[in-house]
Design a protein around this motif. Structure first.
Motif, short mmCIF file in Angstrom:
data_model
loop_
_atom_site.label_atom_id
_atom_site.label_comp_id
_atom_site.label_asym_id
_atom_site.label_seq_id
_atom_site.Cartn_x
_atom_site.Cartn_y
_atom_site.Cartn_z
N UNK A 1 -5.02 1.20 -2.49
CA UNK A 1 -3.76 0.45 -2.45
C UNK A 1 -2.79 1.14 -3.40
N UNK A 2 -1.58 1.41 -2.93
CA UNK A 2 -0.53 1.96 -3.79
C UNK A 2 0.72 1.10 -3.61
N UNK A 3 1.53 1.05 -4.66
CA UNK A 3 2.72 0.20 -4.59
C UNK A 3 3.97 0.96 -4.17
N UNK A 4 3.83 2.28 -3.97
CA UNK A 4 4.96 3.09 -3.53
C UNK A 4 4.41 4.32 -2.80
N UNK A 5 5.00 4.66 -1.69
CA UNK A 5 4.54 5.83 -0.92
C UNK A 5 4.54 7.09 -1.78
N UNK A 6 5.42 7.20 -2.75
CA UNK A 6 5.49 8.37 -3.63
C UNK A 6 4.21 8.56 -4.44
N UNK A 7 3.41 7.51 -4.59
CA UNK A 7 2.17 7.62 -5.36
C UNK A 7 1.00 8.15 -4.52
N UNK A 8 1.20 8.28 -3.21
CA UNK A 8 0.09 8.67 -2.35
C UNK A 8 -0.50 10.02 -2.75
N UNK A 9 0.33 11.04 -2.85
CA UNK A 9 -0.21 12.37 -3.18
C UNK A 9 -0.89 12.41 -4.54
#
Length: 144
Positions: free
Chosen positions: A91-99
């Motif tokens: 689970x991430x709170x922002x797509x920018x944290x995916x990588x």
């Protein structure tokens, strides 16, 4: 006909949510890990370390490092290893944290090949949490 008893569930590091989340009005008895037979279920791992301190505020990769380090300890306490992981949900709170988060998780689980689900969510249990990873492992019979 003989009926075999159900497997014993081993509950590892039990705690109450009122201690982990004193700012919230909660009173739930939970634990960090449960071993049910040869299956190990971990509590979602976040920026909170095993002593209850939040690490990596504002840094999703640092939170993922903490989450995976805690997961390794908890799996070992349950008799499992990282290579026994069969399913992860990130689970991430922002797509920018995916990588940054996936790079860290990928480093810890290199060569393991679990099934994986990723979700972008509006928020997690504490506003400081940028990510959370849910892990299930299956201990092979020869090590159980």
């Amino acid at each position: 006909m003989r009926v075999e008893p159900l497997p014993t569930h081993t509950r590892i590091r039990p705690f109450n949510t009122k201690d982990a989340y004193p700012e919230q009005s909660l009173d739930n008895d939970v634990c960090m890990a449960v071993r049910a037979g040869n299956t190990v279920y971990l509590r979602g791992q976040t920026a909170m370390d095993l002593d209850g301190k939040i690490v990596g505020v504002g840094d999703a990769a640092a939170q993922a490092e903490n989450a995976m380090a805690c997961a390794k300890v908890l799996l070992e306490e349950a008799g499992a290893r990282l290579e026994d992981v069969v399913k992860i949900v990130i689970f991430i709170t922002d797509r920018a944290y995916r990588e940054p988060v996936y790079r860290v998780v990928g480093k810890w689980l290199k060569g393991v090949y679990p099934v994986s689900t990723g979700l972008i969510v509006q928020g997690l249990a504490k506003p400081e949490y940028l990510m959370e990873i849910d892990i299930i492992a299956e201990i092979p019979p020869e090590r159980a």
